[in-house]
Design a protein around this motif. Structure first.
Motif, mmCIF file in Angstrom:
data_model
loop_
_atom_site.group_PDB
_atom_site.id
_atom_site.type_symbol
_atom_site.label_atom_id
_atom_site.label_comp_id
_atom_site.label_asym_id
_atom_site.label_seq_id
_atom_site.Cartn_x
_atom_site.Cartn_y
_atom_site.Cartn_z
ATOM 1 N N SER A 17 0.827 -1.204 0.000
ATOM 2 C CA SER A 17 0.000 0.000 0.000
ATOM 3 C C SER A 17 0.870 1.268 0.000
ATOM 4 C CB SER A 17 -0.996 -0.015 1.145
ATOM 5 O OG SER A 17 -0.294 -0.036 2.347
ATOM 6 N N PHE A 18 0.315 2.301 -0.563
ATOM 7 C CA PHE A 18 1.024 3.573 -0.724
ATOM 8 C C PHE A 18 0.880 4.379 0.550
ATOM 9 C CE2 PHE A 18 1.851 3.974 -5.364
ATOM 10 C CZ PHE A 18 1.315 2.766 -5.772
ATOM 11 N N VAL A 19 1.966 4.957 1.002
ATOM 12 C CA VAL A 19 1.920 5.703 2.255
ATOM 13 C C VAL A 19 1.169 7.016 2.060
ATOM 14 C CG1 VAL A 19 3.279 6.707 4.107
ATOM 15 C CG2 VAL A 19 4.075 4.643 2.956
ATOM 16 N N ASP A 20 1.524 7.750 1.032
ATOM 17 C CA ASP A 20 0.928 9.071 0.816
ATOM 18 C C ASP A 20 0.299 9.165 -0.559
ATOM 19 O OD1 ASP A 20 1.154 10.666 3.096
ATOM 20 O OD2 ASP A 20 3.330 10.788 2.804
ATOM 21 N N LEU A 21 -0.693 8.326 -0.781
ATOM 22 C CA LEU A 21 -1.281 8.260 -2.116
ATOM 23 C C LEU A 21 -1.898 9.586 -2.546
ATOM 24 C CD1 LEU A 21 -1.709 6.459 -4.513
ATOM 25 C CD2 LEU A 21 -3.761 5.546 -3.442
ATOM 26 N N ASP A 22 -2.546 10.282 -1.599
ATOM 27 C CA ASP A 22 -3.173 11.556 -1.981
ATOM 28 C C ASP A 22 -2.129 12.588 -2.392
ATOM 29 O OD1 ASP A 22 -5.681 10.547 -1.520
ATOM 30 O OD2 ASP A 22 -5.716 11.194 0.579
ATOM 31 N N VAL A 23 -1.013 12.583 -1.684
ATOM 32 C CA VAL A 23 0.064 13.526 -2.026
ATOM 33 C C VAL A 23 0.622 13.197 -3.413
ATOM 34 C CG1 VAL A 23 2.397 14.303 -1.361
ATOM 35 C CG2 VAL A 23 0.658 13.876 0.397
ATOM 36 N N LEU A 24 0.821 11.915 -3.664
ATOM 37 C CA LEU A 24 1.342 11.480 -4.968
ATOM 38 C C LEU A 24 0.390 11.899 -6.092
ATOM 39 C CD1 LEU A 24 3.249 9.828 -6.806
ATOM 40 C CD2 LEU A 24 1.965 7.772 -6.145
ATOM 41 N N ILE A 25 -0.891 11.633 -5.895
ATOM 42 C CA ILE A 25 -1.862 11.939 -6.952
ATOM 43 C C ILE A 25 -1.998 13.452 -7.148
ATOM 44 C CG2 ILE A 25 -4.302 11.763 -7.585
ATOM 45 C CD1 ILE A 25 -4.222 8.879 -6.448
ATOM 46 N N ASP A 26 -1.940 14.204 -6.060
ATOM 47 C CA ASP A 26 -1.958 15.671 -6.193
ATOM 48 C C ASP A 26 -0.788 16.162 -7.018
ATOM 49 O OD1 ASP A 26 -4.244 16.369 -4.870
ATOM 50 O OD2 ASP A 26 -3.257 16.658 -2.916
ATOM 51 N N ARG A 27 0.362 15.573 -6.764
ATOM 52 C CA ARG A 27 1.544 15.996 -7.508
ATOM 53 C C ARG A 27 1.401 15.667 -8.993
ATOM 54 N NH1 ARG A 27 7.834 14.409 -6.392
ATOM 55 N NH2 ARG A 27 8.546 14.757 -8.533
ATOM 56 N N ILE A 28 0.935 14.440 -9.299
ATOM 57 C CA ILE A 28 0.767 14.057 -10.701
ATOM 58 C C ILE A 28 -0.255 14.980 -11.381
ATOM 59 C CG2 ILE A 28 -0.063 12.215 -12.229
ATOM 60 C CD1 ILE A 28 1.069 10.198 -10.117
ATOM 61 N N ALA A 29 -1.360 15.231 -10.696
ATOM 62 C CA ALA A 29 -2.405 16.100 -11.279
ATOM 63 C C ALA A 29 -1.861 17.509 -11.522
ATOM 64 C CB ALA A 29 -3.626 16.147 -10.364
ATOM 65 N N GLY A 30 -1.100 18.030 -10.567
ATOM 66 C CA GLY A 30 -0.533 19.374 -10.720
ATOM 67 C C GLY A 30 0.439 19.441 -11.887
ATOM 68 N N ASP A 31 1.289 18.425 -12.002
ATOM 69 C CA ASP A 31 2.246 18.381 -13.119
ATOM 70 C C ASP A 31 1.521 18.272 -14.458
ATOM 71 O OD1 ASP A 31 4.407 18.395 -11.361
ATOM 72 O OD2 ASP A 31 4.792 16.230 -11.532
ATOM 73 N N LEU A 32 0.490 17.431 -14.507
ATOM 74 C CA LEU A 32 -0.242 17.265 -15.770
ATOM 75 C C LEU A 32 -0.903 18.574 -16.175
ATOM 76 C CD1 LEU A 32 -1.931 13.748 -15.367
ATOM 77 C CD2 LEU A 32 -0.040 14.340 -16.896
ATOM 78 N N ARG A 33 -1.464 19.257 -15.186
ATOM 79 C CA ARG A 33 -2.133 20.525 -15.481
ATOM 80 C C ARG A 33 -1.126 21.550 -16.002
ATOM 81 N NH1 ARG A 33 -4.343 21.302 -10.659
ATOM 82 N NH2 ARG A 33 -6.368 20.370 -11.022
ATOM 83 N N ALA A 34 0.052 21.588 -15.373
ATOM 84 C CA ALA A 34 1.043 22.608 -15.738
ATOM 85 C C ALA A 34 1.837 22.244 -16.997
ATOM 86 C CB ALA A 34 1.996 22.835 -14.563
ATOM 87 N N HIS A 35 2.182 20.964 -17.158
ATOM 88 C CA HIS A 35 3.150 20.594 -18.207
ATOM 89 C C HIS A 35 2.672 19.504 -19.146
ATOM 90 C CE1 HIS A 35 5.893 22.753 -15.593
ATOM 91 N NE2 HIS A 35 5.666 21.901 -14.615
ATOM 92 N N GLY A 36 1.623 18.799 -18.786
ATOM 93 C CA GLY A 36 1.166 17.673 -19.614
ATOM 94 C C GLY A 36 1.903 16.377 -19.322
ATOM 95 N N PHE A 37 2.918 16.433 -18.451
ATOM 96 C CA PHE A 37 3.586 15.189 -18.055
ATOM 97 C C PHE A 37 4.078 15.297 -16.620
ATOM 98 C CE2 PHE A 37 8.200 15.950 -17.884
ATOM 99 C CZ PHE A 37 8.305 17.179 -18.539
ATOM 100 N N SER A 38 4.357 14.145 -16.048
ATOM 101 C CA SER A 38 4.819 14.100 -14.661
ATOM 102 C C SER A 38 5.840 12.983 -14.511
ATOM 103 C CB SER A 38 3.620 13.820 -13.743
ATOM 104 O OG SER A 38 4.032 13.760 -12.395
ATOM 105 N N HIS A 39 6.905 13.251 -13.792
ATOM 106 C CA HIS A 39 7.908 12.225 -13.469
ATOM 107 C C HIS A 39 8.099 12.241 -11.963
ATOM 108 C CE1 HIS A 39 12.446 11.203 -13.170
ATOM 109 N NE2 HIS A 39 11.723 10.128 -12.982
ATOM 110 N N VAL A 40 7.772 11.138 -11.327
ATOM 111 C CA VAL A 40 7.913 11.063 -9.874
ATOM 112 C C VAL A 40 8.854 9.916 -9.515
ATOM 113 C CG1 VAL A 40 6.719 10.904 -7.661
ATOM 114 C CG2 VAL A 40 5.510 11.848 -9.637
ATOM 115 N N PRO A 41 10.087 10.226 -9.098
ATOM 116 C CA PRO A 41 10.985 9.161 -8.637
ATOM 117 C C PRO A 41 10.434 8.533 -7.358
ATOM 118 C CG PRO A 41 12.178 11.216 -9.055
ATOM 119 C CD PRO A 41 10.709 11.543 -9.067
ATOM 120 N N ALA A 42 10.748 7.265 -7.156
ATOM 121 C CA ALA A 42 10.355 6.550 -5.916
ATOM 122 C C ALA A 42 8.875 6.712 -5.585
ATOM 123 C CB ALA A 42 11.222 7.012 -4.745
ATOM 124 N N ALA A 43 8.011 6.571 -6.593
ATOM 125 C CA ALA A 43 6.571 6.745 -6.374
ATOM 126 C C ALA A 43 5.915 5.480 -5.828
ATOM 127 C CB ALA A 43 5.894 7.149 -7.682
#
Ligand SMILES: O=C(O)CCC(=O)C(=O)O
Ligand SMILES: [Fe+2]
Length: 229
Positions: A17-43
């Motif tokens: 299970s993911f420890v901070d799934l909401d934080v991860l998804i917020d980050r991906i959503a923010g990156d997609l909105r701003a840049h159209g792509f997201s790269h998250v190391p150690a996700a």
């Protein structure tokens, strides 16, 4: 292969299970909105990607098949374009189900935040043997396709820059410009708009394992105007 998301039951080992799934998804959503792509190391949780790695790395010979290119009945193996071998993920293990549950959650949350209309998800393991590559391509053809969002998860332990195998994402407007060069390090995740970003996989000097997945919109609705009242 293509599974509408019906439930989010968690079948899996708690260590997946993911420890901070909401934080991860917020980050991906923010990156997609701003840049159209997201790269998250150690996700991804380490036990999860290691279990997925073990599955694909020890799959019996012949289970992974040469990947093909093209659409529908025009699909052909084309070793000039891509040289990976693939195995579709359909929920055969706890680790696969945990991955699918993660994708399901990502689908729901990205739809809520970005109104992407993601409807189904499909994904496969990929093995790039030393020297294998995937030449520059788009995962979807603009206007026709119903692949909307691409997701790649890497499953490689102790990857170093000299090992090669980077994913190169190109600028949609100036496709000579590399926007990002991503090392396929275990647990890292890349998400991008399928119709926008040309990308390629450079050859590696050792075995490279990953999962590639796509969220689709509902093809029976895509491109249709609302019915007249
Ligand atoms: O493995 C990667 O880095 C990307 C793979 C890819 O582009 C694909 O399977 O369409
Ligand atoms: Fe791709």
């Amino acid at each position: 292969m293509e599974l509408p998301i019906v439930c989010e039951a968690d079948f899996s080992d708690p260590s997946y299970s993911f420890v901070d799934l909401d934080v991860l998804i917020d980050r991906i959503a923010g990156d997609l909105r701003a840049h159209g792509f997201s790269h998250v190391p150690a996700a991804l949780p380490e036990p999860l990607w290691q279990a997925l790695h073990a599955e694909v790395a020890t799959a019996p010979a012949g289970q992974l098949k040469a990947a093909s290119v093209g659409r529908f009945n025009a699909r052909v193996a084309n070793s000039e374009v891509r040289r990976d071998a693939i195995l579709w993920i359909e929920g055969a293990s706890d680790a696969q189900r945990a991955w699918m549950a993660f994708a399901s959650r990502l689908q729901v949350e990205l739809n809520r935040r970005l109104l992407l209309g993601l409807f189904s998800f499909e994904s496969h393991f990929a093995h790039y043997a030393p020297g294998a590559f995937y030449k520059r391509h788009l995962d979807a053809f603009r206007g026709q396709a119903n692949r909307r969002l691409s997701v790649v998860a890497y499953l490689n332990e102790a990857w170093s820059p000299e090992d090669g195998g980077r994913l190169v994402l190109y600028d949609p407007e100036h496709d000579e410009t590399a926007l990002a060069e991503i090392q396929p390090e275990g647990g890292s995740l890349v998400v991008f708009l399928s119709e926008e970003f040309p990308h390629e996989v450079l050859s590696a000097s050792k075995d490279r394992f990953s999962i590639a997945g796509w969220f689709r919109v509902n093809s029976s609705n895509s491109g249709r105007v609302d019915p007249p009242r």
